[in-house]
Enzyme design. Structure first.
Site, PDB file in Angstrom:
ATOM      1  N   CYS A  97       0.830  -1.207   0.000  1.00 41.59           N
ATOM      2  CA  CYS A  97       0.000   0.000   0.000  1.00 41.59           C
ATOM      3  C   CYS A  97       0.869   1.264   0.000  1.00 41.59           C
ATOM      4  O   CYS A  97       1.579   1.509  -0.962  1.00 41.59           O
ATOM      5  CB  CYS A  97      -1.009  -0.038   1.142  1.00 41.59           C
ATOM      6  SG  CYS A  97      -2.367   1.144   0.901  1.00 41.59           S
ATOM      7  N   GLU A 105      -2.380  -8.618   3.521  1.00 42.43           N
ATOM      8  CA  GLU A 105      -2.812  -9.157   4.815  1.00 42.43           C
ATOM      9  C   GLU A 105      -4.329  -9.103   5.011  1.00 42.43           C
ATOM     10  O   GLU A 105      -4.856  -9.705   5.933  1.00 42.43           O
ATOM     11  CB  GLU A 105      -2.099  -8.424   5.959  1.00 42.43           C
ATOM     12  CG  GLU A 105      -2.586  -7.029   6.235  1.00 42.43           C
ATOM     13  CD  GLU A 105      -2.109  -5.934   5.275  1.00 42.43           C
ATOM     14  OE1 GLU A 105      -2.430  -4.763   5.549  1.00 42.43           O
ATOM     15  OE2 GLU A 105      -1.443  -6.237   4.263  1.00 42.43           O
ATOM     16  N   HIS A 109      -3.753  -4.559   0.008  1.00 45.70           N
ATOM     17  CA  HIS A 109      -3.321  -5.094   1.300  1.00 45.70           C
ATOM     18  C   HIS A 109      -3.294  -6.615   1.237  1.00 45.70           C
ATOM     19  O   HIS A 109      -4.345  -7.251   1.291  1.00 45.70           O
ATOM     20  CB  HIS A 109      -4.259  -4.612   2.409  1.00 45.70           C
ATOM     21  CG  HIS A 109      -4.059  -3.188   2.761  1.00 45.70           C
ATOM     22  ND1 HIS A 109      -3.124  -2.780   3.688  1.00 45.70           N
ATOM     23  CD2 HIS A 109      -4.642  -2.067   2.289  1.00 45.70           C
ATOM     24  CE1 HIS A 109      -3.151  -1.461   3.781  1.00 45.70           C
ATOM     25  NE2 HIS A 109      -4.059  -1.004   2.946  1.00 45.70           N
TER      26      HIS A 109
END
Length: 195
Positions: free
Chosen positions: A77, A179, A177
């Site tokens: 990001c 994650e 992202h």
């Protein structure tokens, strides 16, 4: 394997640490140049604002260190955007590792800014995306983007194509992202750890 997650006091890095721990890793959150230099892999997560992040990197001397690293490096990001040369976000000068200028998404009635939510990746061209295809979704939250260029290894559209992922030598980075992108994000992290 030593994994350093760069700590520059920006955003929530806990979800990145948890994602790596779920893969059996023991990452170290650090701003220590020696720990970063010594690590086998570097992850540079980011949430927040470009100029503030660059101020913190400069205060810690990381603006000088990061471009010299030779081990596999993954920006996430804002961690991707900071690899460019300049950002329209508060007229910030960036690290200059990749030759792009970060632009703000145009305000269009049918497209909200920030670009927030699930979107597909297109034109995948890197081992980072092994096992993935154009139907796989990842999670984005951003108001600024890197244009498509020779460094682009994946694209997304909102409304026009932009760089969803970039690469230069050992520096890989994704705008989305990992994650927060479920099994697809996990696969990308696994692929990175195998580089």
């Amino acid at each position: 394997m030593e994994i350093a997650v760069i700590d520059y006091k920006g955003g929530n890095v806990q979800s990145v640490l948890f994602a790596l721990e779920r893969l059996g890793c023991r990452p170290t959150l650090t701003a220590d140049p020696e720990a970063i230099r010594r690590a086998d892999k570097i992850i540079f997560p980011g949430e927040g604002e470009a100029a503030s992040a660059m101020r913190e990197l400069r205060a810690q001397g990381l603006d000088v260190l990061l471009p010299t690293l030779t081990q596999p490096f993954l920006g996430v990001c804002l961690g991707m955007q900071l690899l460019g040369t300049h950002s329209e976000e508060n007229d910030a000068t960036m690290l200059g590792i990749l030759p792009f200028e970060v632009k703000r998404f145009p305000a269009l009635p049918e497209y909200k800014v920030p670009h927030m939510g699930w979107n597909t990746l297109q034109r995948l061209r890197s081992p980072l995306f092994a096992g993935l295809g154009a139907e796989d979704y990842v999670y984005f939250v951003h108001s600024y983007y890197a244009p498509v260029g020779d460094y682009t290894i994946a694209e997304a559209k909102y409304p026009a194509p932009f760089s969803a992922a970039v690469q230069h030598k050992n520096f890989y980075a994704v705008q989305f992202h990992t994650e927060k992108s479920g099994p697809v994000g996990t696969r990308i992290l696994e692929n990175f750890l195998k580089l």
